[in-house]
Design a protein around this motif. Structure first.
Motif, short mmCIF file in Angstrom:
data_model
loop_
_atom_site.label_atom_id
_atom_site.label_comp_id
_atom_site.label_asym_id
_atom_site.label_seq_id
_atom_site.Cartn_x
_atom_site.Cartn_y
_atom_site.Cartn_z
N UNK A 41 -27.21 37.42 -10.96
CA UNK A 41 -28.24 38.38 -11.33
C UNK A 41 -27.84 39.26 -12.48
N UNK A 42 -26.62 39.78 -12.43
CA UNK A 42 -26.13 40.63 -13.52
C UNK A 42 -26.00 39.85 -14.82
N UNK A 43 -25.60 38.59 -14.70
CA UNK A 43 -25.47 37.75 -15.90
C UNK A 43 -26.85 37.53 -16.54
N UNK A 44 -27.85 37.23 -15.72
CA UNK A 44 -29.21 37.03 -16.23
C UNK A 44 -29.78 38.32 -16.80
N UNK A 45 -29.48 39.43 -16.14
CA UNK A 45 -29.97 40.73 -16.60
C UNK A 45 -29.42 41.05 -17.98
N UNK A 46 -28.15 40.72 -18.20
CA UNK A 46 -27.53 40.99 -19.50
C UNK A 46 -27.97 39.98 -20.56
N UNK A 47 -28.26 38.76 -20.12
CA UNK A 47 -28.64 37.71 -21.07
C UNK A 47 -30.00 37.99 -21.68
N UNK A 48 -30.97 38.34 -20.83
CA UNK A 48 -32.32 38.60 -21.30
C UNK A 48 -32.98 39.58 -20.35
N UNK A 49 -33.16 40.80 -20.79
CA UNK A 49 -33.68 41.85 -19.91
C UNK A 49 -35.08 41.49 -19.41
N UNK A 50 -35.28 41.49 -18.08
CA UNK A 50 -36.62 41.24 -17.54
C UNK A 50 -37.46 42.51 -17.61
N UNK A 51 -38.72 42.37 -17.23
CA UNK A 51 -39.60 43.54 -17.19
C UNK A 51 -39.39 44.36 -15.93
N UNK A 52 -38.88 43.72 -14.88
CA UNK A 52 -38.56 44.42 -13.64
C UNK A 52 -37.61 43.56 -12.82
N UNK A 74 -26.77 49.56 -18.16
CA UNK A 74 -27.29 48.97 -19.40
C UNK A 74 -28.75 48.55 -19.31
N UNK A 75 -29.38 48.71 -18.16
CA UNK A 75 -30.77 48.28 -17.99
C UNK A 75 -31.61 49.46 -17.52
N UNK A 76 -32.69 49.76 -18.25
CA UNK A 76 -33.52 50.93 -17.96
C UNK A 76 -34.85 50.58 -17.29
N UNK A 77 -35.13 49.31 -17.09
CA UNK A 77 -36.41 48.91 -16.52
C UNK A 77 -36.50 49.16 -15.03
N UNK A 78 -37.68 48.90 -14.42
CA UNK A 78 -37.87 49.14 -12.99
C UNK A 78 -37.00 48.23 -12.12
N UNK A 79 -36.42 48.83 -11.07
CA UNK A 79 -35.66 48.08 -10.08
C UNK A 79 -36.20 48.45 -8.70
N UNK A 80 -36.72 47.44 -7.98
CA UNK A 80 -37.22 47.63 -6.61
C UNK A 80 -36.20 47.05 -5.64
N UNK A 81 -35.79 47.87 -4.68
CA UNK A 81 -34.84 47.41 -3.68
C UNK A 81 -35.59 46.69 -2.57
N UNK A 82 -35.05 45.56 -2.15
CA UNK A 82 -35.61 44.75 -1.07
C UNK A 82 -34.50 44.54 -0.05
#
Length: 230
Positions: A41-52, A74-82
Motif C-alpha cells: 500500500x505504501x509503495x503504491x501510494x508513493x508511486x502514484x497518489x490516489x484520490x483517496x 507525504x500524502x495529503x488526500x483523504x484516508x478512511x479507516x476500515x
C-alpha cells in the motif's frame, strides 16, 4: 482529481473485502486499486497518489496506525479507516494521526461510499473549491495564502498562516492539539501543547475582533481548537 475516474487505493489483507468492495467502487464510478499489505500500500501510494485511501488497521506486516502515520508524511488526500476495532481510543488515535473518517467492520457498502463522497468533497474544498473564507471583515484566501481585514493585509508568519489554514479547513470541527502540531510543525512536536498555545495567542492578537474574548478561534479544553468564523 487524477484521471477520468477518481482512484481509490484499498489497503486490506482480507480477499473478501476486495472481492465485494472493488466491484462496488467500480460501479460507483471509481477506479479501485488493490493492496494486500502495508508495504504494498505504501509503495503504491508513493508511486502514484490516489484520490483517496481506504485503510484497514489490522494488516499482517504493519499496524494500520503506523501505516497512517507514514502515509501522512507525504500524502495529503483523504484516508478512511476500515477496521473491526471498535474501541473509542482507537478511533481517536486514528483521527489524531490524520484519518478523515472511521468505518467499523462489518459495514454497509452504501455507508462507506457515502463517507467516501464526503471525504472527497472536503478534499476538493481544501484544494480550492471554496478558496476564500470570510468572517466579518476578515478574509482568508487559501489559494493566494493571503489574509486581509477590511481590505488591508494582516501580516502573519508562515507558521501562523499554516495554523490558521488548518483551523479554517476544519470548518467548525474540533482540530486536536496533536493534529495541529503534526500538520504545522511535524511529528517531532506532536506533544508541544504549550508551544501551540503561544502561537494561538499570537494568531488571536492579529485576527480576533477582541483577543481577550475570542469568537473566531475557540478553545476546546484538553482537546484542541475550533474555527467558528462562519
Amino acid at each position: 482529481m487524477s484521471g477520468s475516474r477518481p482512484r481509490i487505493l484499498v489497503i486490506d489483507d482480507e480477499p473478501q473485502i476486495h472481492r465485494f468492495l472493488g466491484p462496488a467502487l467500480d460501479a460507483a464510478g471509481y477506479e479501485p486499486v488493490r493492496a494486500d499489505t502495508a508495504e504494498a500500500g505504501l509503495r503504491e501510494l508513493a508511486r502514484r497518489a490516489p484520490d483517496a485511501v481506504v485503510l484497514d488497521l489490522g494488516l499482517p506486516d504493519l499496524d494500520g496506525k503506523a501505516v497512517l502515520a507514514k502515509a501522512r508524511a507525504f500524502y495529503a488526500g483523504p484516508i478512511l479507516i476500515l477496521s473491526a476495532r471498535d474501541r473509542e481510543t482507537e478511533k481517536i488515535d486514528a483521527l489524531d494521526l490524520g484519518a478523515d473518517d472511521y468505518v467499523e467492520k462489518p459495514f454497509g457498502v452504501g455507508e462507506l461510499l457515502a463517507r467516501l463522497r464526503v471525504a472527497l468533497r472536503h478534499a476538493a474544498t481544501r484544494q480550492g473549491a471554496k478558496p476564500v473564507v470570510t468572517a466579518g471583515d476578515l478574509t482568508i484566501d487559501l489559494v493566494k495564502r493571503l489574509v486581509t481585514r477590511a481590505g488591508e493585509p494582516v501580516r502573519l508568519s508562515p507558521r501562523e498562516y499554516d495554523l490558521l489554514a488548518q483551523l479554517v479547513q476544519g470548518a467548525g470541527k474540533v482540530v486536536t492539539h496533536r493534529q495541529l502540531l503534526t500538520a504545522v510543525w511535524g511529528p517531532a512536536h506532536e506533544t508541544d501543547v504549550q508551544y501551540l498555545r503561544v502561537f494561538i495567542g499570537q494568531l488571536r492578537q492579529k485576527i480576533e475582533p477582541d483577543p481577550v474574548t475570542p469568537s473566531l478561534i475557540l478553545t476546546e479544553p484538553g482537546v484542541g481548537y475550533r474555527w467558528m468564523g462562519e
